[in-house]
Design a protein around this motif. Structure first.
Motif, PDB file in Angstrom:
ATOM      1  N   ALA A 121       0.862  -1.185   0.000  1.00 32.37           N
ATOM      2  CA  ALA A 121       0.000   0.000   0.000  1.00 32.37           C
ATOM      3  C   ALA A 121       0.896   1.231   0.000  1.00 32.37           C
ATOM      4  N   TYR A 122       0.415   2.307  -0.582  1.00 30.11           N
ATOM      5  CA  TYR A 122       1.187   3.546  -0.680  1.00 30.11           C
ATOM      6  C   TYR A 122       0.374   4.693  -0.107  1.00 30.11           C
ATOM      7  N   LEU A 123       1.049   5.563   0.618  1.00 33.11           N
ATOM      8  CA  LEU A 123       0.433   6.797   1.079  1.00 33.11           C
ATOM      9  C   LEU A 123       0.947   7.914   0.183  1.00 33.11           C
ATOM     10  N   ILE A 124       0.035   8.618  -0.445  1.00 32.37           N
ATOM     11  CA  ILE A 124       0.358   9.697  -1.353  1.00 32.37           C
ATOM     12  C   ILE A 124       0.385  11.000  -0.556  1.00 32.37           C
ATOM     13  N   ARG A 125       1.340  11.844  -0.862  1.00 34.82           N
ATOM     14  CA  ARG A 125       1.441  13.135  -0.174  1.00 34.82           C
ATOM     15  C   ARG A 125       0.117  13.883  -0.270  1.00 34.82           C
ATOM     16  N   GLN A 126      -0.280  14.531   0.783  1.00 28.86           N
ATOM     17  CA  GLN A 126      -1.516  15.301   0.893  1.00 28.86           C
ATOM     18  C   GLN A 126      -2.766  14.418   0.867  1.00 28.86           C
ATOM     19  N   SER A 127      -2.625  13.152   1.211  1.00 31.19           N
ATOM     20  CA  SER A 127      -3.767  12.255   1.293  1.00 31.19           C
ATOM     21  C   SER A 127      -3.550  11.292   2.454  1.00 31.19           C
ATOM     22  N   LYS A 128      -4.606  11.009   3.183  1.00 29.06           N
ATOM     23  CA  LYS A 128      -4.519  10.049   4.288  1.00 29.06           C
ATOM     24  C   LYS A 128      -5.004   8.664   3.873  1.00 29.06           C
ATOM     25  N   ILE A 129      -5.343   8.504   2.603  1.00 31.40           N
ATOM     26  CA  ILE A 129      -5.892   7.250   2.093  1.00 31.40           C
ATOM     27  C   ILE A 129      -4.762   6.369   1.564  1.00 31.40           C
ATOM     28  N   ALA A 130      -4.734   5.119   2.014  1.00 32.45           N
ATOM     29  CA  ALA A 130      -3.787   4.148   1.459  1.00 32.45           C
ATOM     30  C   ALA A 130      -4.275   3.759   0.075  1.00 32.45           C
ATOM     31  N   ARG A 131      -3.350   3.627  -0.857  1.00 34.27           N
ATOM     32  CA  ARG A 131      -3.690   3.301  -2.248  1.00 34.27           C
ATOM     33  C   ARG A 131      -2.794   2.175  -2.746  1.00 34.27           C
ATOM     34  N   VAL A 132      -3.186   1.559  -3.848  1.00 34.59           N
ATOM     35  CA  VAL A 132      -2.359   0.552  -4.500  1.00 34.59           C
ATOM     36  C   VAL A 132      -1.991   1.046  -5.887  1.00 34.59           C
ATOM     37  N   ARG A 133      -0.849   0.578  -6.370  1.00 31.80           N
ATOM     38  CA  ARG A 133      -0.456   0.932  -7.730  1.00 31.80           C
ATOM     39  C   ARG A 133      -1.180   0.004  -8.701  1.00 31.80           C
ATOM     40  N   LYS A 134      -1.748   0.583  -9.725  1.00 30.70           N
ATOM     41  CA  LYS A 134      -2.424  -0.204 -10.758  1.00 30.70           C
ATOM     42  C   LYS A 134      -1.446  -1.196 -11.376  1.00 30.70           C
ATOM     43  N   SER A 135      -0.206  -0.774 -11.550  1.00 29.98           N
ATOM     44  CA  SER A 135       0.796  -1.662 -12.153  1.00 29.98           C
ATOM     45  C   SER A 135       1.087  -2.878 -11.275  1.00 29.98           C
ATOM     46  N   ASP A 136       0.966  -2.753  -9.948  1.00 29.75           N
ATOM     47  CA  ASP A 136       1.161  -3.908  -9.066  1.00 29.75           C
ATOM     48  C   ASP A 136       0.083  -4.964  -9.313  1.00 29.75           C
ATOM     49  N   ILE A 137      -1.151  -4.512  -9.522  1.00 29.53           N
ATOM     50  CA  ILE A 137      -2.237  -5.450  -9.818  1.00 29.53           C
ATOM     51  C   ILE A 137      -1.992  -6.099 -11.173  1.00 29.53           C
ATOM     52  N   ASP A 191       0.849  -6.445 -12.802  1.00 23.26           N
ATOM     53  CA  ASP A 191       2.030  -7.326 -12.739  1.00 23.26           C
ATOM     54  C   ASP A 191       1.682  -8.670 -12.128  1.00 23.26           C
ATOM     55  N   TRP A 192       0.809  -8.666 -11.147  1.00 25.64           N
ATOM     56  CA  TRP A 192       0.372  -9.901 -10.504  1.00 25.64           C
ATOM     57  C   TRP A 192      -0.241 -10.844 -11.533  1.00 25.64           C
ATOM     58  N   PHE A 193      -1.139 -10.332 -12.368  1.00 28.10           N
ATOM     59  CA  PHE A 193      -1.774 -11.184 -13.368  1.00 28.10           C
ATOM     60  C   PHE A 193      -0.819 -11.545 -14.495  1.00 28.10           C
ATOM     61  N   ARG A 194       0.054 -10.640 -14.874  1.00 28.74           N
ATOM     62  CA  ARG A 194       1.031 -10.956 -15.917  1.00 28.74           C
ATOM     63  C   ARG A 194       1.983 -12.044 -15.458  1.00 28.74           C
ATOM     64  N   SER A 195       2.344 -12.044 -14.175  1.00 31.59           N
ATOM     65  CA  SER A 195       3.279 -13.048 -13.656  1.00 31.59           C
ATOM     66  C   SER A 195       2.666 -14.441 -13.656  1.00 31.59           C
ATOM     67  N   THR A 196       1.335 -14.520 -13.692  1.00 32.18           N
ATOM     68  CA  THR A 196       0.688 -15.828 -13.748  1.00 32.18           C
ATOM     69  C   THR A 196       0.582 -16.335 -15.171  1.00 32.18           C
ATOM     70  N   GLY A 197       0.872 -15.451 -16.150  1.00 33.09           N
ATOM     71  CA  GLY A 197       0.802 -15.848 -17.547  1.00 33.09           C
ATOM     72  C   GLY A 197      -0.607 -15.880 -18.095  1.00 33.09           C
ATOM     73  N   ASN A 198      -1.564 -15.253 -17.391  1.00 29.90           N
ATOM     74  CA  ASN A 198      -2.956 -15.300 -17.826  1.00 29.90           C
ATOM     75  C   ASN A 198      -3.639 -14.006 -17.446  1.00 29.90           C
ATOM     76  N   ASP A 199      -3.907 -13.129 -18.388  1.00 33.60           N
ATOM     77  CA  ASP A 199      -4.541 -11.845 -18.115  1.00 33.60           C
ATOM     78  C   ASP A 199      -6.027 -11.939 -17.785  1.00 33.60           C
ATOM     79  N   SER A 200      -6.621 -13.103 -17.908  1.00 31.55           N
ATOM     80  CA  SER A 200      -8.057 -13.218 -17.650  1.00 31.55           C
ATOM     81  C   SER A 200      -8.380 -13.358 -16.167  1.00 31.55           C
ATOM     82  N   GLY A 201      -7.358 -13.433 -15.337  1.00 32.36           N
ATOM     83  CA  GLY A 201      -7.624 -13.579 -13.912  1.00 32.36           C
ATOM     84  C   GLY A 201      -7.918 -14.999 -13.520  1.00 32.36           C
ATOM     85  N   GLU A 202      -7.624 -15.935 -14.375  1.00 35.55           N
ATOM     86  CA  GLU A 202      -7.962 -17.327 -14.093  1.00 35.55           C
ATOM     87  C   GLU A 202      -6.893 -18.042 -13.282  1.00 35.55           C
TER      88      GLU A 202
END
Length: 87
Positions: A55-71, A73-84
């Motif tokens: 999780a990342y905290l962005i300056r001037q925000s108290k909300i924890a966020r995730v990087r879209k690229s992390d999500i 990359d997770w699916f790309r590392s499985t070799g299947n973009d369909s989420g299967e």
């Protein structure tokens, strides 16, 4: 969504919606802290998956966020973009 440079950061709702629509998850739950986000979801293959990403905290925000690229990359590392596949 907040864009910093070329990186996109998603809040809780945006991250769940992204998983549901981009990777055809049937449902998704999350557990957030200031350091980690744990995603639990059922993929299009009807298997349950669980993944912890930073999780990342962005300056001037108290909300924890995730990087879209992390999500993505997770699916790309499985070799299947369909989420299967997942960890």
């Amino acid at each position: 969504m907040i864009k910093i440079g070329e990186e996109r950061y998603l809040n809780r709702l945006e991250a769940i919606e992204y998983l549901l629509h981009a990777y055809r998850a049937r449902w998704c739950n999350t557990k957030w802290s200031e350091e980690w986000v744990v995603f639990s979801f059922e993929g299009a293959d009807r298997k349950r998956h669980r993944r912890k990403i930073p999780a990342y905290l962005i300056r001037q925000s108290k909300i924890a966020r995730v990087r879209k690229s992390d999500i993505d990359d997770w699916f790309r590392s499985t070799g299947n973009d369909s989420g299967e596949k997942g960890d």
